[in-house]
Design a protein around this motif. Structure first.
Motif, mmCIF file in Angstrom:
data_model
loop_
_atom_site.group_PDB
_atom_site.id
_atom_site.type_symbol
_atom_site.label_atom_id
_atom_site.label_comp_id
_atom_site.label_asym_id
_atom_site.label_seq_id
_atom_site.Cartn_x
_atom_site.Cartn_y
_atom_site.Cartn_z
ATOM 1 N N LEU A 125 89.016 93.192 63.718
ATOM 2 C CA LEU A 125 88.949 91.912 63.025
ATOM 3 C C LEU A 125 87.709 91.131 63.445
ATOM 4 O O LEU A 125 87.341 91.107 64.614
ATOM 5 C CB LEU A 125 90.209 91.104 63.309
ATOM 6 N N THR A 126 87.083 90.487 62.465
ATOM 7 C CA THR A 126 85.849 89.751 62.721
ATOM 8 C C THR A 126 85.853 88.473 61.891
ATOM 9 O O THR A 126 86.813 88.190 61.153
ATOM 10 C CB THR A 126 84.623 90.629 62.415
ATOM 11 N N TYR A 127 84.781 87.714 61.995
ATOM 12 C CA TYR A 127 84.680 86.429 61.309
ATOM 13 C C TYR A 127 83.213 86.134 61.047
ATOM 14 O O TYR A 127 82.348 86.477 61.860
ATOM 15 C CB TYR A 127 85.309 85.327 62.185
ATOM 16 N N ILE A 128 82.936 85.544 59.906
ATOM 17 C CA ILE A 128 81.576 85.113 59.578
ATOM 18 C C ILE A 128 81.498 83.594 59.624
ATOM 19 O O ILE A 128 80.712 83.012 60.356
ATOM 20 C CB ILE A 128 81.140 85.654 58.208
ATOM 21 N N GLY A 129 82.332 82.937 58.820
ATOM 22 C CA GLY A 129 82.389 81.493 58.853
ATOM 23 C C GLY A 129 81.301 80.802 58.061
ATOM 24 O O GLY A 129 80.483 81.427 57.391
ATOM 25 N N SER A 130 81.284 79.516 58.173
ATOM 26 C CA SER A 130 80.443 78.638 57.366
ATOM 27 C C SER A 130 79.031 78.510 57.909
ATOM 28 O O SER A 130 78.805 78.643 59.119
ATOM 29 C CB SER A 130 81.093 77.253 57.317
ATOM 30 N N PRO A 131 78.051 78.208 57.044
ATOM 31 C CA PRO A 131 76.718 77.847 57.534
ATOM 32 C C PRO A 131 76.747 76.650 58.476
ATOM 33 O O PRO A 131 75.876 76.506 59.339
ATOM 34 C CB PRO A 131 75.953 77.511 56.245
ATOM 35 N N LEU A 132 77.765 75.803 58.359
ATOM 36 C CA LEU A 132 77.876 74.631 59.224
ATOM 37 C C LEU A 132 78.093 75.014 60.689
ATOM 38 O O LEU A 132 77.772 74.243 61.592
ATOM 39 C CB LEU A 132 79.041 73.740 58.759
ATOM 40 N N THR A 133 78.657 76.190 60.916
ATOM 41 C CA THR A 133 78.952 76.624 62.286
ATOM 42 C C THR A 133 78.136 77.844 62.697
ATOM 43 O O THR A 133 78.370 78.406 63.767
ATOM 44 C CB THR A 133 80.446 76.964 62.415
ATOM 45 N N SER A 134 77.185 78.250 61.884
ATOM 46 C CA SER A 134 76.499 79.518 62.125
ATOM 47 C C SER A 134 75.666 79.518 63.410
ATOM 48 O O SER A 134 75.549 80.541 64.073
ATOM 49 C CB SER A 134 75.606 79.877 60.930
ATOM 50 N N ALA A 135 75.094 78.386 63.778
ATOM 51 C CA ALA A 135 74.236 78.369 64.970
ATOM 52 C C ALA A 135 75.016 78.712 66.229
ATOM 53 O O ALA A 135 74.513 79.398 67.119
ATOM 54 C CB ALA A 135 73.569 77.004 65.117
ATOM 55 N N ILE A 136 76.259 78.259 66.299
ATOM 56 C CA ILE A 136 77.064 78.504 67.484
ATOM 57 C C ILE A 136 77.945 79.743 67.315
ATOM 58 O O ILE A 136 78.431 80.311 68.292
ATOM 59 C CB ILE A 136 77.943 77.272 67.812
ATOM 60 N N TYR A 137 78.147 80.174 66.062
ATOM 61 C CA TYR A 137 79.035 81.321 65.858
ATOM 62 C C TYR A 137 78.255 82.541 65.373
ATOM 63 O O TYR A 137 77.792 83.345 66.160
ATOM 64 C CB TYR A 137 80.190 80.978 64.902
ATOM 65 N N ARG A 138 78.086 82.688 64.070
ATOM 66 C CA ARG A 138 77.493 83.933 63.557
ATOM 67 C C ARG A 138 76.068 84.129 64.041
ATOM 68 O O ARG A 138 75.616 85.260 64.249
ATOM 69 C CB ARG A 138 77.550 83.966 62.032
ATOM 70 N N GLY A 139 75.328 83.038 64.247
ATOM 71 C CA GLY A 139 73.970 83.153 64.753
ATOM 72 C C GLY A 139 73.873 83.055 66.255
ATOM 73 O O GLY A 139 72.773 83.052 66.804
ATOM 74 N N GLY A 140 75.030 82.977 66.927
ATOM 75 C CA GLY A 140 75.049 82.838 68.378
ATOM 76 C C GLY A 140 75.500 84.114 69.069
ATOM 77 O O GLY A 140 75.466 85.213 68.504
ATOM 78 N N THR A 141 75.939 83.950 70.304
ATOM 79 C CA THR A 141 76.332 85.118 71.093
ATOM 80 C C THR A 141 77.522 85.852 70.487
ATOM 81 O O THR A 141 77.574 87.084 70.515
ATOM 82 C CB THR A 141 76.670 84.690 72.529
ATOM 83 N N ILE A 142 78.475 85.090 69.945
ATOM 84 C CA ILE A 142 79.644 85.746 69.336
ATOM 85 C C ILE A 142 79.207 86.554 68.127
ATOM 86 O O ILE A 142 79.690 87.665 67.896
ATOM 87 C CB ILE A 142 80.705 84.716 68.932
ATOM 88 N N GLY A 143 78.288 86.006 67.347
ATOM 89 C CA GLY A 143 77.792 86.727 66.184
ATOM 90 C C GLY A 143 77.122 88.036 66.556
ATOM 91 O O GLY A 143 77.249 89.041 65.858
ATOM 92 N N ALA A 144 76.389 88.028 67.684
ATOM 93 C CA ALA A 144 75.767 89.269 68.142
ATOM 94 C C ALA A 144 76.825 90.310 68.474
ATOM 95 O O ALA A 144 76.670 91.501 68.177
ATOM 96 C CB ALA A 144 74.897 88.990 69.376
ATOM 97 N N ALA A 145 77.925 89.864 69.079
ATOM 98 C CA ALA A 145 79.022 90.782 69.386
ATOM 99 C C ALA A 145 79.676 91.298 68.109
ATOM 100 O O ALA A 145 80.020 92.486 68.013
ATOM 101 C CB ALA A 145 80.048 90.083 70.266
#
Length: 399
Positions: A230-250
């Protein structure tokens, strides 16, 4: 009244509560079960599933949906705390309640309280699967852990919730001691290369791959075997801390692992997927800056149209068992269309831009979010009398 029977109260700080309420956790599982439609007839052969992370979040919802709707047998793994000075963890009580459902339905489903990352857990679990079933049809990987010890290297990885490359400032939703919603600006420093690598070490695809390798080496992969992480992409509003952050790399590592596993599973006609699920209130989510506010705003826009974990897990099982699963161009199962639709994201973005400490309760469903967070520990669950003493020292289900 026994020494371990007492009135349990929601004491703690912030989103973290120190005790869990057994009756509230049982009731939560009961309500989740009530969402699952009962099949018209039993399956010709009960599918065997291994659910890693079966005591909370989507792993719990997938286990309940699998038991009730799809008639699964198998094994669920969670790592939970028994009762002591404090109550047991919420996942401990939820597992007791889920085991009761399995027994009522006549399912041969065992729950193990163990570290999924450990080689000993893999060996013992595969021994059980081999002895009882002789093979596995499905593996659902739903692990959210802050750290992982690699048993082969002896290295302990610690994950971090940070952006990559530059600091990121966002607004976060918090609650005072009186339950009043507050909006606070926070700045998060960027992760170092070592921190980013460690986060991938915890939340990436290495352990998932090791489970599949272990099953293959024991000859336990049945024809047509399918697995999903299971994974998550989420909103552009949260991308810097999520999909574009360390979690996103994982998560990117998890997705590349799925492609590699699909190539390896071709020998048994199998396939590996990642499932991009929508937003969900979890203990892990509350620690990610900006996400609590975003999810509260999302709920403010959607209201009761916000899908439950069970609803999304039913969709996941439908895709996992379909002859031709509906996947995107990257081979991912997508269950997040409701969240990322353009009208929904536009409405959330408008509220995000205009929100102030004075308007937060009008624009975001903060009461719902707080209740959801407390329900993770068995509190604020409808139909529970919290003034009644409850037994807190309950045994883990027997295998």
């Amino acid at each position: 009244m026994t020494r371990s029977e007492r009135v349990v109260e929601p004491t703690g700080r912030g989103y973290l509560l120190l005790d869990a309420h057994p009756a509230g956790c049982f009731r939560s599982v009961e309500l989740m079960r009530a969402e699952v439609p009962v099949p018209g007839r039993s399956p010709a052969r009960r599918p065997v599933a291994l659910v890693i992370g079966s005591s909370s979040g989507y792993g719990l919802a997938s286990t309940i949906a699998g038991l009730v709707r799809y008639g699964i047998d198998g094994v669920g793994i969670g790592l939970e705390r028994p009762a002591g000075h404090r109550s047991a963890s919420a996942g401990w009580y939820r597992t007791v309640a889920t085991d009761a459902i399995a027994r009522e339905l006549g399912a041969d489903f065992s729950f193990r309280n163990a570290d999924a990352f450990a080689d000993t857990t893999k060996t013992e679990t595969l021994d059980l699967l081999a002895e009882r079933f002789g093979g596995v049809d499905h593996l659902i990987y739903s692990v959210a852990a802050p750290r992982r010890t690699d048993p082969r290297r002896g290295t302990t990885y610690q994950s971090v919730l940070k952006p990559l490359g530059a600091p990121h400032t966002t607004r976060n939703l918090e609650f005072g001691d009186d339950g009043a919603a507050q909006v606070r600006e926070v700045t998060v420093a960027p992760a170092t290369e070592a921190e980013a690598a460690a986060t991938v070490g915890v939340m990436g695809g290495e352990d998932w791959s090791r489970w599949i390798t272990a099953l293959a080496e024991r000859g336990l992969l049945r024809s047509g075997f399918r697995t999903v992480a299971l994974t998550y992409i989420g909103s552009p509003l949260t991308s810097a801390i999520y999909r574009g952050g360390t979690i996103g790399a994982a998560k990117a590592d998890l997705e590349s692992t799925a492609r590699a596993l699909t190539e390896r599973l071709a020998a048994v006609g199998g396939r590996a997927f990642t499932s991009v699920n929508g937003a969900l209130v979890t203990q892990a989510l509350t620690a990610i800056p900006g996400i609590p506010l975003y999810v509260s705003l999302l709920r403010g826009v959607l209201g009761d149209r916000f899908p439950s974990p069970v609803a999304q897990s039913l969709d996941l099982w439908h895709q996992l068992t379909a002859r031709r699963p509906d996947v995107d161009d990257s081979g991912r199962i997508r269950l997040d269309g409701w969240e990322l639709s353009e009208p929904v994201q536009a409405a959330v973005a408008e509220r995000w831009r205009s929100i102030t400490p004075e308007t937060v309760t009008a624009l975001a469903d903060t009461a719902w979010f707080r209740a959801q967070c407390r329900a993770l520990y068995g509190f604020d669950v409808p139909g529970v009398d919290y003034t009644v003493p409850v037994e807190t020292d309950l045994p883990w289900p027997q295998s």
